[in-house]
Design an enzyme around this catalytic site. Structure first.
Site, PDB file in Angstrom:
ATOM      1  N   ASP A 120       0.966  -1.568   0.200  1.00  0.00           N
ATOM      2  CA  ASP A 120       0.318  -0.110  -0.209  1.00  0.00           C
ATOM      3  C   ASP A 120       1.053   1.531   0.305  1.00  0.00           C
ATOM      4  OD1 ASP A 120      -1.834  -1.770   0.145  1.00  0.00           O
ATOM      5  OD2 ASP A 120      -2.521  -1.599   2.388  1.00  0.00           O
ATOM      6  N   ASP A 147     -15.834  -3.583  -0.604  1.00  0.00           N
ATOM      7  CA  ASP A 147     -16.047  -3.115   1.141  1.00  0.00           C
ATOM      8  C   ASP A 147     -17.019  -2.607   1.394  1.00  0.00           C
ATOM      9  OD1 ASP A 147     -12.749  -3.032  -0.824  1.00  0.00           O
ATOM     10  OD2 ASP A 147     -13.301  -1.099  -1.280  1.00  0.00           O
TER      11      ASP A 147
END
Length: 250
Positions: free
Chosen positions: A15, A136
């Site tokens: 990330d 998500d």
């Protein structure tokens, strides 16, 4: 690399935020628990340890800041295993640019939900196998825009529609458990896997080898692991034993 039946890929996450490799708690800026310079070298490390696919997320792009396109290009140049990328992919042109850059799969979330027809358009142009849609979930509802906005649908409700539109796979992240290293609830994973025919990759709260063993019995095609491998709660190479049932049972 396409997903294979009866295999569960162990996929390390890289990330990117402020040009560094980070791990956030529940995706919230300011909660960085891991900060490492040179994200491309981190990706190279996971490849050297046996990763067959690497999960790359441009957190700055996801949160509406400037995209880290140059870093993404560097990762593609320095890593030879397939890469999947998400974060800030809000239009078809940028999606195409990333695929042409050399990423195996793009991960789209907000755009897939807010702009019906986009998944179909991208799947027809580039092939379904290159289009992964991110669902998500927070409090059992799908969240978009870097997990900052909730929509009135469950992951299962959206997954069937997205499969029909041409999504080649689904990335399911349970935000309620993301980055907390406290495990996760397996029930929503099972419900999603059973509701669609395309591969599902799971992310969120995986914090132990027992969690990976639990997921290996759900039918997921892969599991993305972030904080747990960076903070040494899980030995990555031990986790790799769960990719193949034959090796796992030895």
């Amino acid at each position: 690399m396409s997903f294979q039946k009866d295999r569960m890929l162990i996929i390390p996450a890289v990330d990117i935020k402020n040009r560094k490799c980070v791990q956030l708690v529940q995706g919230k800026p300011g909660t960085e628990q891991v900060v490492i310079d040179d994200p491309a070298s981190v990706a190279e490390k996971w490849e050297s340890l046996g990763a067959e696919t690497i999960h790359v997320v441009d957190l700055d792009g996801a949160l509406g800041s400037d995209k880290n396109t140059d870093i993404l290009e560097e990762i593609v140049e320095r890593v030879s295993v397939p890469l999947q990328v998400g974060g800030g992919i809000r239009d078809s042109d940028y999606a195409g640019k990333l695929l042409e850059m050399g990423f195996e799969r793009i991960i789209i979330g907000t755009m897939a939900i807010e702009k019906p027809g986009t998944v179909k358009e991208l799947a027809e142009e580039y092939g379904s196998e290159h289009i992964m849609v991110s669902l998500d979930s927070r409090d059992s509802r799908v969240v978009i825009k870097g997990w900052t906005e909730k929509v009135p649908f469950t992951p299962v409700e959206l997954a069937g529609r997205l499969q029909e539109e041409g999504a080649g796979s689904i990335l399911f992240t349970n935000v309620d458990f993301e980055g907390l290293l406290k495990g996760f609830d397996v029930k929503p994973v099972l419900e999603l896997v059973e509701s669609i025919e395309i591969p599902v990759v799971y992310s969120g709260g995986v914090s132990s080898i027992k969690d990976i063993e639990l997921l290996s019995g759900t039918g997921v095609a892969g599991v993305v692991i972030g904080s747990a491998i960076y903070r040494k709660k899980i030995d990555f190479q031990e986790a790799l034993r769960y990719q193949d049932p034959g090796i796992r049972d030895e």
